[in-house]
Design a protein around this motif. Structure first.
Motif, mmCIF file in Angstrom:
data_model
loop_
_atom_site.group_PDB
_atom_site.id
_atom_site.type_symbol
_atom_site.label_atom_id
_atom_site.label_comp_id
_atom_site.label_asym_id
_atom_site.label_seq_id
_atom_site.Cartn_x
_atom_site.Cartn_y
_atom_site.Cartn_z
ATOM 1 N N ASP A 1 -2.814 8.303 -9.683
ATOM 2 C CA ASP A 1 -2.742 7.327 -10.779
ATOM 3 C C ASP A 1 -1.969 6.073 -10.349
ATOM 4 O O ASP A 1 -1.183 5.512 -11.102
ATOM 5 C CB ASP A 1 -2.118 7.945 -12.028
ATOM 6 C CG ASP A 1 -0.749 8.552 -11.771
ATOM 7 O OD1 ASP A 1 -0.170 8.314 -10.674
ATOM 8 O OD2 ASP A 1 -0.243 9.249 -12.655
ATOM 9 N N PHE A 2 -2.200 5.653 -9.108
ATOM 10 C CA PHE A 2 -1.620 4.429 -8.549
ATOM 11 C C PHE A 2 -0.097 4.456 -8.521
ATOM 12 O O PHE A 2 0.561 3.447 -8.701
ATOM 13 C CB PHE A 2 -2.136 3.188 -9.287
ATOM 14 C CG PHE A 2 -3.628 3.050 -9.228
ATOM 15 C CD1 PHE A 2 -4.237 2.565 -8.080
ATOM 16 C CD2 PHE A 2 -4.409 3.431 -10.297
ATOM 17 C CE1 PHE A 2 -5.617 2.455 -8.010
ATOM 18 C CE2 PHE A 2 -5.795 3.329 -10.238
ATOM 19 C CZ PHE A 2 -6.395 2.836 -9.084
ATOM 20 N N GLY A 3 0.497 5.634 -8.310
ATOM 21 C CA GLY A 3 1.928 5.760 -8.105
ATOM 22 C C GLY A 3 2.769 6.051 -9.328
ATOM 23 O O GLY A 3 3.988 6.138 -9.227
ATOM 24 N N THR A 4 2.144 6.242 -10.474
ATOM 25 C CA THR A 4 2.921 6.570 -11.674
ATOM 26 C C THR A 4 3.534 7.957 -11.555
ATOM 27 O O THR A 4 4.703 8.163 -11.868
ATOM 28 C CB THR A 4 2.036 6.484 -12.933
ATOM 29 O OG1 THR A 4 1.515 5.159 -13.020
ATOM 30 C CG2 THR A 4 2.829 6.791 -14.181
ATOM 31 N N THR A 5 2.751 8.933 -11.085
ATOM 32 C CA THR A 5 3.247 10.291 -10.872
ATOM 33 C C THR A 5 2.866 10.747 -9.467
ATOM 34 O O THR A 5 1.890 10.256 -8.891
ATOM 35 C CB THR A 5 2.666 11.286 -11.903
ATOM 36 O OG1 THR A 5 1.237 11.297 -11.770
ATOM 37 C CG2 THR A 5 3.063 10.899 -13.323
#
Length: 144
Positions: A11-15
């Motif tokens: 998720d593009f670095g969110t988690t």
């Protein structure tokens, strides 16, 4: 990478999720992913190059060295060509033509600090005294 853990975000670095805890190295230098494949290459500081074919779940050593592999670059066109810098045994670089399964050391003595694959036929290599160019993925570079 986090020590010897391989972590992934979808998720593009969110988690982030830990995918593997046994990469085989604790000091990664560079990591590259071949587009549209599950193949990942990892260069480390003291062991060599590792390869995963399952998005980082498992890893195999594909090139052994006692020195650092600080930079890896992959051809984004899907050709399977990759280049890596080698800071051991006098420096130089490595080339793979089969998605990182095997590596050769072309007969060129340059201490390459960075590679950039511009397109399907041009590779640029940076060294202290200038920028070198390689056309058509040959085994020779010339000062640009």
């Amino acid at each position: 990478m986090s020590n010897s853990n391989f972590i992934r975000s979808t998720d593009f670095g969110t988690t982030w999720t830990t995918i593997s805890t046994s990469v085989g190295t604790s000091t990664p230098c560079d990591i590259e992913v071949f587009p549209d494949t599950s193949i990942i290459l990892l260069g480390d500081n003291g062991t060599g190059i590792f390869r995963s074919t399952d998005y980082g779940l498992t890893w195999t050593s594909v090139f052994n060295t006692s020195g650092e592999i600080p930079t890896i670059a992959v051809d984004l066109s899907g050709s399977g060509i990759a280049w890596a810098t080698k800071w051991s045994g006098g420096g130089g670089f490595l080339k793979s033509t089969n998605f990182g399964q095997s590596w050769t050391s072309p007969p060129l003595v340059l201490v390459i600090t960075r590679f950039y694959i511009a397109d399907t036929s041009t590779v640029f290599a940076a060294q202290g005294d200038g920028l070198y160019t390689n056309y058509f993925h040959l085994h020779s570079f010339r000062l640009s």
